[in-house]
Scaffold this motif. Structure first.
Motif, short mmCIF file in Angstrom:
data_model
loop_
_atom_site.label_atom_id
_atom_site.label_comp_id
_atom_site.label_asym_id
_atom_site.label_seq_id
_atom_site.Cartn_x
_atom_site.Cartn_y
_atom_site.Cartn_z
N GLU A 8 0.83 -1.20 0.00
CA GLU A 8 0.00 0.00 0.00
C GLU A 8 0.87 1.26 0.00
O GLU A 8 0.56 2.23 -0.70
CB GLU A 8 -0.91 -0.01 1.23
CG GLU A 8 -1.91 1.14 1.27
CD GLU A 8 -2.81 1.09 2.49
OE1 GLU A 8 -3.58 2.03 2.68
OE2 GLU A 8 -2.74 0.11 3.25
N ARG A 53 0.82 -0.22 -4.65
CA ARG A 53 0.43 -1.46 -5.36
C ARG A 53 -0.85 -1.99 -4.69
O ARG A 53 -0.82 -2.92 -3.88
CB ARG A 53 1.56 -2.49 -5.31
CG ARG A 53 2.86 -1.96 -5.95
CD ARG A 53 3.87 -3.09 -6.19
NE ARG A 53 4.21 -3.83 -4.98
CZ ARG A 53 5.18 -3.46 -4.13
NH1 ARG A 53 5.86 -2.35 -4.35
NH2 ARG A 53 5.43 -4.21 -3.07
N VAL A 54 -1.98 -1.38 -5.05
CA VAL A 54 -3.24 -1.66 -4.36
C VAL A 54 -3.69 -3.11 -4.53
O VAL A 54 -4.07 -3.77 -3.55
CB VAL A 54 -4.34 -0.68 -4.83
CG1 VAL A 54 -5.68 -1.03 -4.18
CG2 VAL A 54 -3.93 0.75 -4.49
N PRO A 55 -3.72 -3.66 -5.79
CA PRO A 55 -4.17 -5.06 -5.93
C PRO A 55 -3.31 -6.02 -5.09
O PRO A 55 -3.84 -6.96 -4.49
CB PRO A 55 -4.01 -5.34 -7.43
CG PRO A 55 -4.09 -3.99 -8.06
CD PRO A 55 -3.44 -3.06 -7.11
N GLU A 56 -2.01 -5.79 -5.04
CA GLU A 56 -1.13 -6.65 -4.24
C GLU A 56 -1.43 -6.50 -2.76
O GLU A 56 -1.44 -7.49 -2.01
CB GLU A 56 0.33 -6.27 -4.51
CG GLU A 56 1.34 -7.21 -3.86
CD GLU A 56 2.78 -6.84 -4.19
OE1 GLU A 56 3.66 -7.13 -3.36
OE2 GLU A 56 3.01 -6.25 -5.27
N GLN A 102 -4.38 -5.66 -1.49
CA GLN A 102 -5.67 -6.32 -1.23
C GLN A 102 -5.51 -7.85 -1.15
O GLN A 102 -6.10 -8.50 -0.29
CB GLN A 102 -6.65 -5.96 -2.35
CG GLN A 102 -7.06 -4.48 -2.37
CD GLN A 102 -8.08 -4.16 -1.29
OE1 GLN A 102 -9.19 -4.65 -1.31
NE2 GLN A 102 -7.69 -3.33 -0.34
N ALA A 103 -4.67 -8.38 -2.04
CA ALA A 103 -4.45 -9.83 -2.02
C ALA A 103 -3.79 -10.26 -0.71
O ALA A 103 -4.15 -11.29 -0.12
CB ALA A 103 -3.59 -10.23 -3.22
N ARG A 138 -6.32 -10.29 2.05
CA ARG A 138 -7.18 -11.48 2.00
C ARG A 138 -6.44 -12.70 2.56
O ARG A 138 -7.07 -13.61 3.11
CB ARG A 138 -7.64 -11.74 0.56
CG ARG A 138 -8.58 -10.65 0.05
CD ARG A 138 -9.51 -11.14 -1.06
NE ARG A 138 -10.41 -10.06 -1.47
CZ ARG A 138 -11.52 -9.75 -0.82
NH1 ARG A 138 -11.86 -10.41 0.28
NH2 ARG A 138 -12.30 -8.76 -1.25
N LEU A 190 -10.32 -4.17 3.51
CA LEU A 190 -11.05 -4.84 2.43
C LEU A 190 -12.48 -4.30 2.29
O LEU A 190 -13.29 -4.89 1.56
CB LEU A 190 -11.09 -6.35 2.69
CG LEU A 190 -9.74 -7.08 2.58
CD1 LEU A 190 -9.85 -8.49 3.13
CD2 LEU A 190 -9.28 -7.11 1.11
#
Length: 913
Positions: A260, A264-267, A269-270, A273, A304
């Protein structure tokens, strides 16, 4: 056969053990489950399965496996640490602390130390700071040179903001183990909280130099990197953390945080999770003691955009802040629910405002009797009778005096009640039973027969007559009375149950079982019938089935019913399962904390667990409740002696003799207590007085003999035991005479004493056992075998005789030993000595795989038995496991206990070294 199955499971177990030693835990688990398919009740397999599951992170299944191992009879020292760890990992801190098998008392010192530290951690989780520090002190009393006993204090002190004490503890650990990574990490954590970042960084660095895989030090160091904005160092250490601990949720969260920050937002978020996937399945019961994890998962769900789940975890986090759980106990139980204690409180409060209500006083007197507070009941009823003299009140007064051991007073009051009102059936019934108890059989039986003539259609009185006839030894007439009661009132199951008991006394087990089956068909919840079914199973040697029946009786009984809990306690104690006995006794205590029988069984369980101090406390309560009941106080005193408390025994016996000065059991035990207390002259004087008052009883002479033996006066001791045997020959007097003669080197005289007794009583099992042992100790194995076989002719299910006979047959090289040992094992499949004998027999006849499986099982049940360890080592050498054999032999010789085969064990140890 069970042994053939055991052989089929052995290859799976041995392969699983090798996989476990190589840290292939998944593979080990698969093989152990294969082994269990062959033998579901294989103790070594269950134990190793628990260890493998724990190492593999499956703590729920691990707990199940460890508890199953306990059920199968494993010695608790083998499992307590891992079972405790598995429970703490699930958040069952309170359950772990109260689990009867996990109490430190009675465990070997090394295991005790680990358990005290485990308890300290659980208590700290619960916010119980003072108990946690006390647990650590207990560990230090065992070994204050262990760094763990100092490091355990650090997080507790940090949580309480006591940094000086925390640093002192960490420095003590470092002084003991300067190369221990954990000690450096803990010191760094103190400095970190205090704001000494340079000092903390140096400590974390040193910890990681000593142990590059120390995850906690690595996480703390990453935090310092992020605070100082050293992103490259943080990225490097996060990658290391995720490599060494891929299931560490903090590693995933730190990765998300770094991603963050770098946009690197998608990374990110993953990674978040990953955090929730790791933590959501964790029970909240565990999470509530790990505030950091609650906060972590709350933040992850917040990141999330899952506010509902975030709120759940964050609110739980806030509830952890007060450091100690708040619990409130609210009790609203009334007389109608059967709660004796609360009924007493209610009536006491009522009588404060209405002191003249005789009916309430009478009811309260009955409550006090039920609570065992007989003296209070008597005082209350005497005061009540001064205000109004009614037959009912005198009946209650008589009952209270009887409960406090004042038999003469009880007789007087009950006779007065019956004279005042011949319709006082309760007084008449108790009076008749009291007559019988006091040896006035004719008077007691006549009174009951009078009642039966007055009310010939009263089935209950016919039942009572049957009970009186049983006490008078007339079983045939008793059976007729019970049958008459059953005819008059088919629903009177007590009459049927008494017929069952007569069947059982006659060993007519099939008839008893048929009668009970009919009773249970009519009422499957009849707890007494269920309990008698347990007795049938017990007489058949089926302990597991007996336990099942008793558990059904307990589960179908009322909330205040204790009998079946107490019967289960007794069953577990007789079967050598003190942990289960203690657990059941605690359930009984929860039902009624003032039940004296329950307290006595609870103390027996405490003693069996090695908790003498706890037993003394329990017995102190029992003494107060028993008032002047001589029989109860004698029982209490006997247990006080077992708890190494002669002063407590003296106090109980003094109360017994105050209430009943002529109580022979109390007089005898008091003499023994006086001797233990060094009051030799008083003990001897009391013993002589007993002989003078009871010249035709053995008990006084036996006491004189014991006192002489204790003072090393062999001649007078032998003379006293001869007199005891002459005036009242019995199994006990014969046995004591035999022991004394053997001790004095007169083997021939001991044999003659046994032979003389057996001429008179050929079926005296006690003397036959003793004679067989005498022969065996002298090396007369053929004669020993004959004695055991003679005993087994009329007691074919005597496990001890079968086991001893098998050992004698092994000495003689008789192949029948294997069949004998198998029969003993069939009757007592959880008895470690029996399992050991069977395993040793298989070894003698070349069946080493079966021997190994059985001896592993026996060793787990009694790890303190050096002979079992030696037997196991011998077979391990035969099967090529020298390393494991060496460990077993070292432990066997370390015990210092003499055992058969010790010389061979010592030679074997030297050869392996």
């Amino acid at each position: 056969m069970a042994f053939a199955q055991g052989n089929m499971s052995s290859p799976f177990y041995e392969d699983a053990l090798q996989r476990f030693e190589k840290k292939d835990y998944p593979g080990s688990i698969i093989q152990l489950k294969n082994a269990l398919k062959q033998t579901p009740n294989n103790l070594p397999v269950q134990l190793l399965l628990g260890k493998a599951l724990l190492e593999n992170g499956d703590v729920v299944a691990a707990e199940v496996a460890f508890n199953e191992a306990l059920r199968l009879g494993v010695n608790r020292a083998e499992v307590v640490v891992q079972l405790g760890q598995s429970m703490v990992a699930q958040g069952k801190q309170q359950d772990m602390l109260s689990h009867p098998a996990l109490q430190p008392a009675g465990l070997p010192n090394g295991i005790q130390l680990k358990m005290h530290l485990l308890r300290a951690g659980a208590q700290a989780d619960l916010g119980q700071t003072a108990p946690a520090l006390l647990s650590i002190d207990e560990a230090r009393r065992l070994d204050n040179r262990s760094p763990e006993v100092w490091l355990a204090e650090v997080p507790i002190r940090i949580r309480s903001r006591q940094f000086t004490e925390a640093l002192q503890a960490a420095d003590r650990a470092l002084g003991i183990a300067p190369q221990l990574a954990e000690a450096h990490y803990q010191r760094g954590s103190i400095l970190h909280v205090q704001g000494d970042l340079n000092g903390a960084r140096a400590s974390y660095t040193r910890a990681l130099q000593l142990d590059a895989g120390h995850a906690e030090a690595l996480i703390a160091q990453i935090g310092l990197h992020l605070d100082a904005n050293r992103m490259d160092d943080a990225v490097r250490d996060v990658a290391t953390l995720r490599r060494i601990s891929p299931k560490e949720p903090r590693g995933s969260y730190l990765k998300a945080l770094l991603a963050e920050r770098q946009g690197r937002v998608p990374e990110a978020q993953a990674a978040l999770r990953e955090v929730t996937a790791l933590l959501d399945p964790v029970p909240m019961s565990f999470m509530r003691y790990r505030s950091q994890l609650l906060m972590l998962n709350g933040l992850a769900h917040h990141g999330l955009n899952e506010p509902g789940k975030a709120r759940q975890y964050l609110e739980a986090f806030l509830r952890t802040q007060p450091n100690s759980p708040v619990s409130r106990l609210l009790a609203r139980i009334y007389l109608s629910t059967g709660s004796v204690n609360e009924a007493g409180t209610l009536l006491e409060n009522y009588l404060k405002s209405q002191p003249g209500d005789g009916l309430a006083s009478n009811l309260l007197g009955s409550v006090y009797i039920a609570q065992g507070k007989h003296a209070r009941a008597a005082a209350l009823m005497q005061q009540t009778i001064k205000l109004q003299d009614l037959a009912d009140y005198r009946t209650t007064l008589g009952m209270s005096l009887l409960g406090s051991g004042q038999t003469t007073g009880a007789l007087t009051e009950l006779e007065a009640a019956y004279k005042k009102d011949p319709k006082q059936l309760a007084a008449a019934i108790v009076l008749s039973q009291l007559y019988l108890h006091e040896g006035q059989q004719a008077k007691g039986l006549a009174l009951i027969q009078t009642l039966v003539k007055q009310q010939p259609a009263n089935a209950s009185l016919h039942k009572l007559l049957g009970m009186a006839l049983v006490q008078n030894g007339d079983a045939q007439a008793a059976r007729a009375s019970f049958e008459k009661a059953a005819q008059l009132s088919p629903e009177l199951t007590q009459a049927q149950l008494h017929l069952v008991r007569l069947d059982l006394e006659a060993r007519a087990l099939h008839a008893a079982e048929q009668r009970l089956t009919r009773l249970l068909k009519a009422n499957p919840r009849n707890t007494e019938a269920l309990a008698e079914m347990a007795r049938v199973a017990d007489l058949r040697g089926k302990a597991a089935e007996a336990q099942t029946w008793l558990e059904k009786a307990r589960d179908n009984s009322g909330p205040r019913e204790l009998r079946w809990n107490l019967a289960l306690v007794d069953l577990h104690l007789r079967a050598g399962r003190p942990e289960q006995a203690l657990a059941e006794a605690r359930i009984a205590q929860g039902k009624s904390s003032d039940n004296i029988t329950g307290l006595l069984l609870y103390s027996r369980a405490q003693l069996a667990m090695g908790d003498a101090q706890g037993a003394r406390g329990t017995l102190g309560r029992a003494t107060r409740l028993a008032d002047f009941d001589a029989d109860l106080q004698v029982d209490i005193a006997s247990q006080q002696l077992a708890a190494h408390n002669p002063d407590g025994a003296y106090y109980s016996l003094d109360k017994a003799l105050t209430g009943q000065p002529d109580s022979l059991p109390a007089q005898v035990l008091m003499a023994r207590v006086e001797f233990q207390r060094g009051e030799v002259a008083k003990a001897e004087q009391r013993a002589r007085s007993i002989v003078q008052k009871h010249p035709r009883r053995a008990v006084g002479h036996m006491l004189m003999g014991d006192l002489a033996s204790a003072q090393n006066h062999p001649g007078p001791a032998l003379e006293a035991f001869r007199k005891a045997h002459a005036v009242e020959p019995s199994s006990g007097t014969t046995l004591r005479l035999m022991q004394t003669l053997e001790t004095q080197g007169n083997d021939k005289g001991a044999r003659e004493a046994a032979t003389q007794r057996l001429r008179q009583m050929p079926k005296d099992a006690v003397v036959l056992h003793a004679l067989a042992g005498l022969h065996a100790r002298a090396g007369r194995y053929t004669d020993a075998g004959h004695s055991y076989q003679a005993l087994l002719l009329f007691q074919p299910q005597d496990v001890s005789a079968l086991n001893n006979l098998a050992n004698v047959q092994l000495k003689l090289g008789d192949k029948g030993a294997l069949q004998t040992a198998e029969k003993a094992h069939g009757l007592a499949p959880t008895n470690a000595l029996v399992i050991d004998t069977l395993g040793w027999a298989h070894h003698h006849f070349g069946q080493h795989d079966l021997a190994l499986s059985l001896l592993r099982d026996a060793r787990l049940r009694e790890p303190a038995n050096p002979e079992i360890r030696y037997h196991l080592a011998k077979v391990l050498v035969q099967t090529g496991r020298q390393g494991e054999a060496l460990e077993e032999l070292r432990e066997a010789m370390k015990s210092g206990r003499p055992f058969e085969g010790a010389g061979d064990a010592e030679q074997l140890l030297k050869s392996l070294n």
